[in-house]
Every structure is written in C-alpha cells, then in structure tokens.
Design an enzyme around this catalytic site. Structure first.
Site, mmCIF file in Angstrom:
data_model
loop_
_atom_site.group_PDB
_atom_site.id
_atom_site.type_symbol
_atom_site.label_atom_id
_atom_site.label_comp_id
_atom_site.label_asym_id
_atom_site.label_seq_id
_atom_site.Cartn_x
_atom_site.Cartn_y
_atom_site.Cartn_z
ATOM 1 N N ASN A 299 0.825 -1.221 0.000
ATOM 2 C CA ASN A 299 0.000 0.000 0.000
ATOM 3 C C ASN A 299 0.856 1.266 0.000
ATOM 4 O O ASN A 299 0.648 2.169 -0.806
ATOM 5 C CB ASN A 299 -0.934 0.011 1.214
ATOM 6 C CG ASN A 299 -2.037 -1.020 1.093
ATOM 7 O OD1 ASN A 299 -2.060 -1.799 0.150
ATOM 8 N ND2 ASN A 299 -2.934 -1.043 2.057
ATOM 9 N N THR B 220 -16.276 40.136 -28.769
ATOM 10 C CA THR B 220 -17.120 39.684 -27.662
ATOM 11 C C THR B 220 -18.399 39.143 -28.299
ATOM 12 O O THR B 220 -18.882 39.710 -29.285
ATOM 13 C CB THR B 220 -17.466 40.823 -26.676
ATOM 14 O OG1 THR B 220 -18.239 41.817 -27.354
ATOM 15 C CG2 THR B 220 -16.204 41.456 -26.107
ATOM 16 N N HIS B 221 -18.910 38.055 -27.769
ATOM 17 C CA HIS B 221 -20.101 37.386 -28.327
ATOM 18 C C HIS B 221 -19.887 36.975 -29.792
ATOM 19 O O HIS B 221 -20.850 36.839 -30.563
ATOM 20 C CB HIS B 221 -21.343 38.291 -28.244
ATOM 21 C CG HIS B 221 -21.608 38.838 -26.880
ATOM 22 N ND1 HIS B 221 -22.295 38.138 -25.924
ATOM 23 C CD2 HIS B 221 -21.250 40.023 -26.307
ATOM 24 C CE1 HIS B 221 -22.377 38.856 -24.819
ATOM 25 N NE2 HIS B 221 -21.738 40.000 -25.016
ATOM 26 N N SER C 264 -8.914 17.113 -48.204
ATOM 27 C CA SER C 264 -10.179 16.387 -48.225
ATOM 28 C C SER C 264 -10.086 15.234 -49.223
ATOM 29 O O SER C 264 -9.342 15.296 -50.199
ATOM 30 C CB SER C 264 -11.304 17.345 -48.638
ATOM 31 O OG SER C 264 -12.442 16.635 -49.071
ATOM 32 N N ASN D 98 -7.361 21.250 -44.071
ATOM 33 C CA ASN D 98 -7.995 21.148 -42.757
ATOM 34 C C ASN D 98 -6.975 21.244 -41.621
ATOM 35 O O ASN D 98 -5.911 20.619 -41.688
ATOM 36 C CB ASN D 98 -8.744 19.816 -42.643
ATOM 37 C CG ASN D 98 -9.774 19.651 -43.743
ATOM 38 O OD1 ASN D 98 -10.494 20.592 -44.066
ATOM 39 N ND2 ASN D 98 -9.830 18.470 -44.344
ATOM 40 N N GLU E 24 -7.153 20.492 -34.337
ATOM 41 C CA GLU E 24 -8.373 19.782 -33.939
ATOM 42 C C GLU E 24 -8.054 18.607 -33.020
ATOM 43 O O GLU E 24 -8.790 18.332 -32.060
ATOM 44 C CB GLU E 24 -9.116 19.303 -35.180
ATOM 45 C CG GLU E 24 -9.729 20.444 -35.987
ATOM 46 C CD GLU E 24 -10.336 19.996 -37.307
ATOM 47 O OE1 GLU E 24 -10.990 20.824 -37.957
ATOM 48 O OE2 GLU E 24 -10.160 18.816 -37.693
ATOM 49 N N TYR F 69 -7.547 1.041 2.472
ATOM 50 C CA TYR F 69 -7.247 0.682 1.083
ATOM 51 C C TYR F 69 -8.348 -0.185 0.496
ATOM 52 O O TYR F 69 -8.906 -1.051 1.168
ATOM 53 C CB TYR F 69 -5.917 -0.081 0.987
ATOM 54 C CG TYR F 69 -5.658 -0.567 -0.416
ATOM 55 C CD1 TYR F 69 -5.220 0.302 -1.407
ATOM 56 C CD2 TYR F 69 -5.926 -1.892 -0.772
ATOM 57 C CE1 TYR F 69 -5.030 -0.126 -2.712
ATOM 58 C CE2 TYR F 69 -5.740 -2.334 -2.073
ATOM 59 C CZ TYR F 69 -5.289 -1.446 -3.038
ATOM 60 O OH TYR F 69 -5.113 -1.876 -4.325
ATOM 61 N N GLN G 294 -6.842 0.698 -7.758
ATOM 62 C CA GLN G 294 -5.950 0.216 -8.819
ATOM 63 C C GLN G 294 -6.419 0.693 -10.197
ATOM 64 O O GLN G 294 -5.623 0.939 -11.093
ATOM 65 C CB GLN G 294 -5.886 -1.316 -8.790
ATOM 66 C CG GLN G 294 -5.001 -1.905 -9.876
ATOM 67 C CD GLN G 294 -4.890 -3.407 -9.736
ATOM 68 O OE1 GLN G 294 -4.468 -3.922 -8.703
ATOM 69 N NE2 GLN G 294 -5.283 -4.130 -10.771
ATOM 70 N N LYS H 234 -4.958 3.835 -11.990
ATOM 71 C CA LYS H 234 -3.692 3.785 -12.734
ATOM 72 C C LYS H 234 -3.912 3.848 -14.240
ATOM 73 O O LYS H 234 -3.234 4.582 -14.952
ATOM 74 C CB LYS H 234 -2.936 2.493 -12.419
ATOM 75 C CG LYS H 234 -2.217 2.439 -11.099
ATOM 76 C CD LYS H 234 -1.472 1.107 -11.030
ATOM 77 C CE LYS H 234 -0.863 0.842 -9.673
ATOM 78 N NZ LYS H 234 -0.225 -0.498 -9.630
#
Length: 419
Positions: free
Chosen positions: A85, A130-131, A253, A261, A266, A293, A298, A301
């Site tokens: 542990n 903005t917006h 493409s 692209n 992305e 524990y 586990q 992990k």
C-alpha cells in the site's frame, strides 16, 4: 501500468533499505549488496528492459523476486516495515513528480515561443471579439501573450498539486504504521521530498486524492491548450483568414481538392477535452470509499498514468504549430472592421471634455448615418494593453513559479541514492 512505476519502486527500495540499516533491521555488510543489485535493476528499468514475469503479481513482487533470486533470503528483507500500500503510493508520487517536471518544461518552452511571437507581432492589429461580434482593436501581440500568461496560472496550479504530491507516504505501511523503529524523516530526505504525510491513515487516504488533485491541474492546462487550438481553427478558416498554417500541419479532403484542414489543432483540442474529463472519472471511482485501502484504487492507474504522455505530446504539437504560424498583417484593411475603432473615437471625444454618455451617443449617430470615418491609429499605454504588453513581467512570473518546484533538489537526491 506497473512498468511505468518500475524505476520509482526501485528508488523507493534503495531509500527504504538505507533507513532499515540505520534502524538495525539490515546489517551494515548487507546494505551494499542489496544496494548494488537494486541499482542494476534501476538501470534495467530505465532502459525499458525490466519485465514482470508470468505469475508475478506486480512490480513490487518482481523486484523482490529478482533480488531473492540473486541474493537468497537477503532479498526478502527489503519488505520489512512497509506494505504494498505505501509502496505503490510512493511509486505513484515519484512518478507524478517526474511527470509534472516534464510537463512544466514543455509549458515553459511553449510560453517562450508565445512571448517571442508576441514581441515580433506586437504592432500587427487584429479584431477583438465579444459574443463573436467584432468589438475593439486587438493585436497579435496581445493574442500570443494572453496564452503565455494563461500558462503561468496553469503553472501555479501545477505547483500547488506538486506540493501536495511532494510528501512522503513511506512508512505508513498498510495505513496503520509499523512496530519497527522506522525513521520516516530519513526516507523523506533521501527521496528529496518537501515533507511527509505525518498521519499514517491519511497517507493512505491520499491514494486517489493525490491523483484527483493532479488531474485537476493537468485538466486546467489542457483547457488552455484546447481554447488556443480552437482559436487556431477559427482564425485559419477562410471566413477569418487571420492566420495560415503551414502545409505540414494540415490535411486535404478526400473529395474537395481545395481543402486544407487544421487537423493538428483539432486533435490537440479533442485530446485536451478528453483530459478535462479525467478529474470526474477519478472522483467517481473514489467518492464513496471510506478510509483504508480498496482495490478500486488500482483502476485509477490505467486512466491516470497515460495522461502525462498525452498532455506532453499536445504541448509539443502546440509549440510546433505556434512557432510556425503565418500571420496576416493586413486584416484591418477590410472596411468591415472599421467599426471596431468606434470606442477609440468615443474616448477621444471624452479626452476633449465631452461626457462619456454624450460622446457615445454622438459616435453611435455617426455610425447610424454612415458618417463614421475611423482613425486606425491605436494608442494604448497602460499595463497589459496593446502598447504595453508587459511580456517581460510575464516571463519573470513564469521563471519565479518554476523555481519554486525545486526540481534540482529532487535530482540531487536521486543522484545521491544511485551513487
């Protein structure tokens, strides 16, 4: 996942046996034999050549098995005064410390690139939004620098999570301590920890909690990268045409010959958005566990350990993209952006003595009647504005934060252990 922890398990064992020898639980003539074999295993693990053999449960058992195979019963002594542990808790913390160090250096590299690009392009104006509506003049100097400063706050949170991680759990055993006269201060110093988790029950309660705290810091950094990647996708589209991506960062493409692209940006965005879900995953695993524990831990992990490599790769890609971005230096020549200078006109009238509300109304009437003719010269002088970016202050802030990690202290401790 245990193979990621292998060299850290061995480092922990070297520190532990040095402490056991000081407490009289290992003879002075036995210590160099154990240490030498453990060092051999460490370099084997560092080279990626250590394997967990069939029938061996975990890395802790594998190391002890190999020592016992080489040194006989002496190899079995390394487990005195500890449990798997506190071993695995220690391994995870040592792994996190190195993982954060690598991330910090990558963040620093990206930040330097952003500040350099900011200085090179500080005179190049671009629309601010903005917006998603055109708002006021901005600049590429501001845009690049904004992400550099955002990264400094991300480093602050990483530092906080690092400090919580950087406490020694070794000696807490299964969570209730040991009747052996262990010297926990000694292992704390040998492993370069800032402090220790004093309460042995809490040391074990830290399992899962530490990973969650660190994952919040990593997710926060991922959010910055995701936002930056979205900006790249948006600004490189034909409708904006603020920046261009070199060919090596785009793909075509399958049916449209004209397409380029922004796949790299992305993918950074998608990977970083995935990382932002990690704190929630860990929270859901640990949120209904009492103290002590449980094997549930586990499972953390497999979702936590890989995040460091994935985020480091995103930082590497982001640095490459930002360094090679091509800037459109004539964006504001397009008359559709004329109105972003309206605030500058209002402020000019205010400086001439006209009350702000009256100045606002006057400029609004000019725009409505089609009489507005912008003055595209922008004079901003206050701290952090277009004309006073304070990039030197941001660089100094970053440097100060990174120094607080004290990575050198940890490296010195490791070097001493492996002498």
């Amino acid at each position: 996942m245990d193979l990621f922890l292998a060299k850290y398990d061995i480092l922990g064992s070297i520190a532990h046996i040095k402490m056991l020898e000081s407490a009289g639980l290992i003879k002075s003539e036995e210590l160099p034999l154990l240490t030498e074999e453990l060092k051999k295993l460490y370099y084997l693990a560092e080279d990626g050549k250590l394997v967990i053999e069939e029938g061996i449960e975990d890395i802790h058992s594998q190391v002890e098995f190999m020592l016992t195979k080489k040194l006989g019963d002496l190899g079995k002594k390394i487990h005195s005064g500890r449990s798997r542990n506190d071993q695995v808790m220690l391994d995870i913390k040592l792994f996190i410390r190195d993982g954060i160090r690598d991330i910090v250096f990558k963040v620093s590299e990206l930040s330097d690139i952003l500040l350099e690009k900011s200085e090179l392009n500080k005179e190049v104006l671009m629309p601010g939004y903005t917006h998603l509506q055109i708002a006021m003049p901005s600049s590429f100097g501001l845009w690049f620098s904004s992400y550099a400063e955002s990264l400094t706050d991300d480093l602050e949170l990483l530092l906080s999570s690092f400090n919580i991680t950087n406490q020694n759990p070794l000696g807490s055993a299964a969570g209730y301590g040991s009747s052996f006269p262990l010297n926990r201060k000694m292992t704390t110093d040998l492993l370069g920890f800032r402090s220790m988790n004093y309460n042995v029950v809490y040391a074990q309660m830290g399992r899962g909690k530490v990973e969650k705290i660190v994952s919040f810091a990593l997710a926060n950094l991922a959010a910055t990268l995701s936002k930056m990647a979205f900006d790249i996708c948006l600004f490189s589209s034909q409708n904006f045409n603020f920046i261009g991506l070199p060919a090596e960062f785009t793909t075509g493409s399958s049916i449209m010959p004209h397409k380029k692209n922004p796949d790299v940006a992305e993918l950074i965005r998608a990977k970083c958005n995935k990382i932002q879900g990690l704190p929630n995953q860990i929270s859901l695993i640990i949120n209904n566990l009492p103290s002590g524990y449980f094997r549930d831990l586990q499972i953390i992990k497999e979702i936590f350990i890989p995040v460091f490599i994935e985020l480091e790769e995103c930082l590497t890609m982001a640095a490459m993209v930002m360094e090679r971005l091509e800037i459109n230096r004539n964006i504001l020549d397009d008359p559709k952006y004329d109105y972003i200078f309206s605030v500058e006109e209002v402020n000019k009238l205010v400086l001439e003595g006209i009350p702000f509300r009256d100045a606002y109304k006057k400029v609004a009437e000019m725009i409505e009647k089609g009489h507005f003719a912008p003055d595209k010269k922008v004079v901003h002088t206050h701290e952090g504005s277009i004309g006073n970016l304070c990039n030197d202050k941001i660089a100094e802030k970053k440097k100060t934060i990174i120094e607080k990690f004290e990575f050198e202290k940890i490296q010195e401790a490791y070097t001493e252990l492996l002498k």
